[in-house]
Write a protein that holds these residues in place. Structure first.
Motif, PDB file in Angstrom:
ATOM      1  N   ASN A  95       0.812  -1.220   0.000  1.00  0.00           N
ATOM      2  CA  ASN A  95       0.000   0.000   0.000  1.00  0.00           C
ATOM      3  C   ASN A  95       0.845   1.269   0.000  1.00  0.00           C
ATOM      4  O   ASN A  95       1.930   1.318   0.585  1.00  0.00           O
ATOM      5  CB  ASN A  95      -0.915   0.032   1.231  1.00  0.00           C
ATOM      6  CG  ASN A  95      -2.242  -0.647   0.974  1.00  0.00           C
ATOM      7  OD1 ASN A  95      -2.814  -0.511  -0.101  1.00  0.00           O
ATOM      8  ND2 ASN A  95      -2.737  -1.397   1.955  1.00  0.00           N
ATOM      9  N   SER A  99      -3.263   4.250  -2.597  1.00  0.00           N
ATOM     10  CA  SER A  99      -4.056   3.014  -2.543  1.00  0.00           C
ATOM     11  C   SER A  99      -4.877   2.943  -1.256  1.00  0.00           C
ATOM     12  O   SER A  99      -6.024   2.483  -1.263  1.00  0.00           O
ATOM     13  CB  SER A  99      -3.145   1.785  -2.661  1.00  0.00           C
ATOM     14  OG  SER A  99      -2.216   1.731  -1.601  1.00  0.00           O
ATOM     15  N   SER A 102      -7.873   5.050  -1.676  1.00  0.00           N
ATOM     16  CA  SER A 102      -8.835   4.384  -2.558  1.00  0.00           C
ATOM     17  C   SER A 102      -9.623   3.315  -1.804  1.00  0.00           C
ATOM     18  O   SER A 102     -10.856   3.222  -1.931  1.00  0.00           O
ATOM     19  CB  SER A 102      -8.113   3.754  -3.751  1.00  0.00           C
ATOM     20  OG  SER A 102      -7.490   4.739  -4.535  1.00  0.00           O
TER      21      SER A 102
END
Length: 394
Positions: A95, A99, A102
């Protein structure tokens, strides 16, 4: 047709299990920052990502009338599964901030098919006593909100990844319980077509508009108060060095007691009226906003904590009652859409109030900034004061 006695407990349990996705990650924010080498600003961004995802999700669900066109229990289950998967993405070792944002955004997005849809399911079962039923439902959400403050204590014993996996597992459990044990309710009326105009047309009803605007005023205060409870405790402790606060546990108590307030408010509404109890709670929370600066100078830490507990009670007691008024004053075939729309706008307002309060604290450093939270309740009280249909509020 009376709903089975087991229906409400299942809805409440499912709601708690699935909404744990929303707040549990807050309890491991420090671990996320340390593990992925994030800066301190990332904490605020990750928190806002969930809220923003929920706002976008409720907007999409409302425009497409998802909860009214399809089986609410199946919508709830689908979103519980997808929300659990995106929540689980946080433990991925590769990550980055992008990310993580998201994953949190899409977790919030699918919560739009859980929280307001859970209220829609309750409204389909409990035409009478809806305020009491939603009191239990919102109470479960409140306990979920307070839960991360306990998780901060637990992460010393359990790994932060275990916390994330556990909340995803709870969501899968809640979704499964809902889809297998809670069929479509006896008062459900399916919408036969896509109603893209519903987002605007629901507000043409004056009684609905009054209830919705009251809810918006309530939301201006609610999440800002919850977000700043630990900061209020820290500020008081700095002003009074002799104070010995266990801030995570006190934060859990101050926020979590609101769950009981939701249930008691629902029962009280059956006796004296939904609108009257909502008005009273909103008035008392407005009073708390206005007098809050004076409490920081009090030497008695017991008095300060007792005040915050009282504030924690009245700030949320009206939430299920406003949702009840919204549901009662929306057309049956778009009831789920109406609840989703109001949630969408309400949570958008929370971002504005939280960011404004945060900026004001940076500008002044004064404890008087919490008085700005009274603006929402004042406007909400004005909205409720308008005359409406005789049936409104029971």
């Amino acid at each position: 047709m009376n709903p089975s006695k087991h229906i409400l407990p299942i809805i409440v349990l499912s709601q708690f299990c699935c909404t744990s996705l929303w707040f549990a990650s807050n309890g491991v924010m420090r671990d996320l920052v340390a593990t992925f080498g994030l800066n301190d600003n990332a904490v605020g961004h990750l928190t806002s990502a969930v809220q923003f995802g929920f706002i976008v999700g409720t907007l999409v669900f409302a425009v497409l009338s998802i909860a009214d066109r399809f089986s609410p229990s199946k919508v709830f289950f689908s979103c519980a599964v997808l929300g659990a998967l995106f929540n689980l993405g946080v433990v991925w070792e590769g990550n980055s901030l992008g990310s993580l944002l998201s994953f949190r955004f899409f977790t919030g997005f699918f919560l739009a098919g859980i929280y307001p849809v859970g209220m829609k399911i309750a409204a389909d079962y409990f035409e009478k006593g809806l305020g009491k039923s939603l009191g239990y439902l919102v109470g479960a959400l409140v306990v979920g909100t307070a839960f991360p403050h306990l998780l901060k204590e637990m992460t010393d014993t359990f790994s932060w990844k275990a916390v994330i996996v556990s909340t995803s597992s709870l969501s899968l459990l809640g979704g499964t319980l809902m889809v297998t044990l809670v069929p479509n309710g006896p008062y459900r009326k399916q919408s036969q077509q896509l109603q893209l105009s519903a987002f605007l047309t629901v507000f043409r009803n004056k009684s609905f508009r009054s209830a919705a605007f009251g809810y918006f005023g309530h939301m201006w205060e609610l999440y800002a108060f919850w977000a700043f409870v630990p900061i209020m405790l820290q500020t008081y402790a700095l002003l009074h060095p002799q104070t010995m606060f266990n801030i995570p546990l006190l934060s859990f108590l101050i926020i979590g007691v609101g769950g009981l307030a939701c249930v008691l408010g629902g029962y009280l509404a059956q006796s004296i009226g939904t609108k009257k109890v909502a008005f009273m709670a909103l008035l008392l929370s407005c009073f708390c906003c206005l007098v809050s600066p004076f409490l920081f100078s009090q030497e008695s830490e017991i008095l300060f904590v007792a005040f915050l507990i009282f504030w924690g009670v009245v700030v949320i007691a009206d939430s299920p009652l406003f949702s009840t008024l919204v549901a009662q004053n929306a057309s049956t075939e778009i009831k789920g859409t109406a609840l989703t729309i109001v949630n969408c706008v309400g949570f958008a307002i929370t971002i504005v109030s939280i960011q404004l309060l945060n900026e004001m604290r940076t500008w002044t450093g004064s404890n008087s900034v919490y008085m700005i939270l009274a603006l929402g309740p004042l406007l909400g009280l004005m909205a409720l004061a308008f005359k409406s249909k005789p049936s409104f509020g029971r």
